[in-house]
Design a protein around this motif. Structure first.
Motif, PDB file in Angstrom:
ATOM      1  N   VAL A 196       0.666  -0.905   0.106  1.00  9.85           N
ATOM      2  CA  VAL A 196       0.260  -0.055  -0.301  1.00  9.85           C
ATOM      3  C   VAL A 196       0.792   1.141   0.108  1.00  9.85           C
ATOM      4  CG1 VAL A 196      -1.558   1.204   1.387  1.00  9.85           C
ATOM      5  CG2 VAL A 196      -2.177  -1.046   1.088  1.00  9.85           C
ATOM      6  N   ALA A 197       0.793   2.156  -0.911  1.00  6.60           N
ATOM      7  CA  ALA A 197       1.724   3.477  -0.243  1.00  6.60           C
ATOM      8  C   ALA A 197       0.839   4.626   0.106  1.00  6.60           C
ATOM      9  CB  ALA A 197       1.403   3.743  -2.218  1.00  6.60           C
ATOM     10  N   THR A 198       1.700   5.294  -0.031  1.00  4.98           N
ATOM     11  CA  THR A 198       1.710   6.494   1.226  1.00  4.98           C
ATOM     12  C   THR A 198       0.710   7.096   0.985  1.00  4.98           C
ATOM     13  OG1 THR A 198       3.307   7.625   0.604  1.00  4.98           O
ATOM     14  CG2 THR A 198       4.012   6.192   2.159  1.00  4.98           C
ATOM     15  N   LYS A 199       0.297   7.372  -0.333  1.00  7.19           N
ATOM     16  CA  LYS A 199      -0.563   8.415  -1.035  1.00  7.19           C
ATOM     17  C   LYS A 199      -1.441   7.877  -1.786  1.00  7.19           C
ATOM     18  CE  LYS A 199       2.667  12.305  -0.139  1.00  7.19           C
ATOM     19  NZ  LYS A 199       3.219  13.330  -1.084  1.00  7.19           N
ATOM     20  N   GLY A 200      -2.804   8.381  -2.200  1.00  4.07           N
ATOM     21  CA  GLY A 200      -2.875   7.757  -2.568  1.00  4.07           C
ATOM     22  C   GLY A 200      -5.078   8.410  -3.332  1.00  4.07           C
ATOM     23  N   ASP A 201      -5.452   8.054  -4.782  1.00  3.93           N
ATOM     24  CA  ASP A 201      -7.016   9.665  -5.164  1.00  3.93           C
ATOM     25  C   ASP A 201      -8.150   8.660  -5.490  1.00  3.93           C
ATOM     26  OD1 ASP A 201      -7.816  11.007  -6.435  1.00  3.93           O
ATOM     27  OD2 ASP A 201      -6.015  12.046  -7.776  1.00  3.93           O
TER      28      ASP A 201
END
Length: 735
Positions: A108-113
């Motif tokens: 899981v990335a630290t940022k997402g949209d």
């Protein structure tokens, strides 16, 4: 992995090797089951991203499990509240039943949209990018209500709800206890995303119907139908309730009929029904019982009802995704009941059209007199009814006088100009409560200004003006002349008013309603002076005998207060001249009309009564002049304030029929719409449906296919038995 280096020039001693760069300790995040997760750690480019090294999770924690709506779990640095999804280690990464599982092994990335979701037709959590997983978690943890969210994320979440109902519901009896919560969650999602994606609206509505049907009682028509979001077809739940009513020969309750109307694609709801839904529902229920009594009776037709569930996630497989209901028919295929309901809908819409236009122009008018006067009285809110009753309770004597502004405020107030139409509607409202209003704008009187006086009075119940208004108009003209004479000396005395009220009461040729109105009219005349000039146009068309009778009655009025002043004699001469009667007769008529003289008989009560022979002559004359008076009593309304014409509703024409599908006629359109409810049909089922509609199946299918080809270049149905319905066309129609 090491950093790349460049070799040093000759003769230069090599640099010592770089010290090792220590890796930052990974931030360990465990799930509720202590499941191992992979972390994405921000670090310099030369630092390798490594997975955390923790002991493996227990075998029991590797299996995905359902997280209830009241549970809380953590993954990476996000806490997920609200549940409603599967969590753990997915058994497969391919599209299937586990496509919805939040696989704890995936990075899981630290940022997402939340707007950058999967574009695949069937999204799968395992195939999301790390940034997409972060966007999905952000949506799950922040209320799941942002309209801009990618519909792929919404579908992924919905897959979990579907799995809980369709798969776990068959295998785990305890799972059904959560179905009411799941149904409520589906309704919430539909309210936010239903209009964004027709495909999601169809899938979510189908699952909602599956839940409602599985938990429904045997007699669905006997209970209030649940709420269903707008859809292309009548929900199967409602069709089952209607079919059961047909089998049991039970009239359709109004609430069920209203739900049918709201969801039928063949019943047209015009603007007033959609702009004023609460008022339409109440009025429809009232008119439904007036027209159908206990309810509409439905025939037991041949088309049998069946529900085929189409999963949103094709990986959801169970032994049975079809619900059959024995011999219960699908009555919505019939055109007759639809026509009857459409007629009733049009009637209710017509009654609400005026109110709808006002509300469309000014939404704030719904609770003011501006809107209420256009609303059918049976729909008036209790507070508005109470205001009218309070006004009625204050009326005494011949009526209460107040300014028009105060009168309207007592009924709820107005924010718009006072027009003839508005006052006429108010007068009609008062009439339904046993009250009247003077001046009578419905009979052509000039519209008073806001500060002008009006008189509210009581009238006998269920009595209206006579069919021939001539006699009333002559009596009204007499009263107006009399008020001008009474005011000639500058004072309209109480004695003069009492005399005129006695004369009004003695006019036996008038109805009780007319007498009550004349009493109120006199109250209004005491506050609004009438001049001879304003009456002249009304006097000239009268026959000579009528004008002479009016002149004699004016002579008697001058003696009502026991004294005939010089000013009154001078004014009386003007009245005679205006009436075209010889002014020299004034002196003679006044003195021969003196109380107690033998020239004129007096009434037993104090004061002088009109000459009865002349009154009788006046009554005969009014029969001849009533047509004239009907016109001359209409005031010039050019000065009345006029509002700009309200814009017409977009679809106010009640004669405009509901448009048939692909320009097909009503019967073929009904069969085509029925076909679109399922992807596959047995030929025998469609033969029954065609028989209900009076059609030959093969010919009807050929015509439907030709119409579909003309519009979409592909046929609707193919095959012989079973017949396959084009999924592409189904999706186009749903959109």
């Amino acid at each position: 992995m090491s950093t790349s280096r460049v070799a040093p020039p000759a003769g230069v001693p090599p640099l010592p090797p770089d010290p090792p760069v220590p890796l930052p300790p990974p931030a360990v995040t465990r799930s509720v089951d202590d499941e191992l997760v992979r972390h994405v750690v921000e670090a310099p480019e030369h630092v390798e991203i490594l997975p955390s090294k923790l002991p493996p999770a227990p075998v029991s924690a590797q299996r995905p499990r359902w997280i209830g709506f009241h549970e809380v779990v953590s993954l990476a640095d996000i806490t997920l509240t609200g549940g409603g999804f599967y969590f753990g280690r997915s058994t497969t990464s391919s599209i299937g039943v586990d496509a919805c599982v939040i696989d704890t092994r995936q990075p899981v990335a630290t940022k997402g949209d939340i707007t950058q979701g999967p574009e695949e037709y069937w999204p799968n959590y395992a195939q999301l990018t790390p940034h997409q997983r972060r966007g999905y978690f952000t949506w799950l943890s922040s209320g799941r209500s942002q309209p801009e969210c990618s519909i792929g994320f919404v579908f992924l979440y919905f897959y979990g709800l579907e799995r809980r109902v369709i798969v776990d519901g068959e295998k785990m009896p305890g799972a059904r206890a959560e179905w009411p919560d799941i149904a409520e969650e589906i309704r919430r999602l539909l309210s936010i995303y239903g209009d964004c994606s027709p495909s999601f609206r169809r899938c979510a509505s189908n699952l909602l119907e599956w839940i409602e049907l599985s938990n429904a009682s045997k007699k669905l028509y006997a209970i209030s139908p649940p709420h269903f979001p707008p859809a292309y077809e009548v929900p199967i739940y409602l069709r089952l309730a209607l079919g059961q009513a047909a089998v049991d020969r039970v009239p359709v309750p109004a609430e069920l009929a209203l739900a049918w109307v709201r969801h039928s694609p063949t019943i047209r709801l015009r603007t007033p029904a959609t702009r004023c839904p609460v008022e339409f529902e109440s009025l429809f229920t009232l008119r439904y019982h007036e027209v159908f009594g206990a309810g509409l009776s439905l025939p037991r037709n041949k088309t049998k009802l069946k529900f085929v569930y189409r999963p949103a996630n094709y990986g959801v497989q169970t032994a049975n995704l079809t619900l059959s209901f024995g011999d219960v028919p699908d009555v919505t295929v019939l055109t007759g009941p639809n026509r009857k309901l459409q007629e009733l809908v049009d009637q209710c819409t017509d009654e609400l059209s005026g109110y709808s236009r006002v509300i469309g122009r000014n939404p704030e008018a719904s609770n003011t007199l501006d809107g209420l006067i256009h609303l059918p009285r049976v729909l008036w809110p209790e507070a508005a009814r109470q205001r009218v009753q309070e006004l009625a309770s204050r009326i005494d004597g011949y009526g209460n006088t107040m300014t028009l502004e105060d009168f309207l405020d007592a009924l709820g107030g107005t924010t718009q100009n006072i027009t003839r139409e508005k006052l006429s509607n108010v007068a009609e409202l008062l009439g339904e409560h046993g009250l009247g209003l003077e001046p009578d704008v419905t009979a052509g009187a000039r519209v008073p200004s806001a500060k002008s006086p009006v008189v509210v009075f009581r009238v006998p119940p269920d009595i209206r003006h006579q069919e021939d208004p001539g006699r009333y108009h002559v009596s009204q003209l007499t009263l107006q002349l009399a008020s001008a004479v009474a005011r000639a000396d500058g004072v309209f005395s109480d004695d003069e008013a009492a005399h005129l009220n006695r004369e009004i009461a003695a006019w036996a040729h008038l109805s009780p309603h007319d007498i009550a109105r004349l009493h109120a009219h006199l109250e209004w005349l005491r506050r609004v002076p009438v001049t001879l000039t304003s009456l002249k146009a009304k006097l000239e068309p009268l026959p000579t005998s009528t004008r002479e009778a009016l002149a004699a009655s004016m002579a008697t009025l001058t003696q009502a207060d026991g004294n005939v002043s010089p000013d009154e004699l001078i004014f009386l001469e003007k009245v005679y001249k205006a009436l075209g009667v010889d002014a020299k007769r004034v002196f003679t008529d006044v003195h021969t009309s003196a109380p107690g003289t033998p020239a004129r008989p007096t009434a037993s009560k104090p004061g002088f009564a009109l000459d009865h022979e002349r009154v009788a002559a006046l009554q005969r004359d009014t029969d001849r002049v009533s047509a004239l008076l009907a016109d001359i009593f209409k005031e010039d309304s050019d000065a009345d304030p006029v509002l700009p014409m309200l814009p017409a509703e977009e679809d106010e024409d009640p004669t405009q029929a509901t448009e048939g599908l692909w320009d097909l006629d009503e019967d073929h359109s009904s069969l085509a719409r029925l076909l679109l409810t399922r992807p596959q049909w047995a030929r025998s089922e469609l033969e029954d449906a065609a028989s209900d509609l009076g059609l030959m199946l093969d010919g009807a299918l050929e015509r439907i296919n030709e119409a579909c080809l003309d519009v979409h270049d592909i046929p609707l149905v193919e095959g012989d038995d079973p017949l396959e319905v084009s999924v592409e066309i189904m999706e186009i129609i749903e959109a």
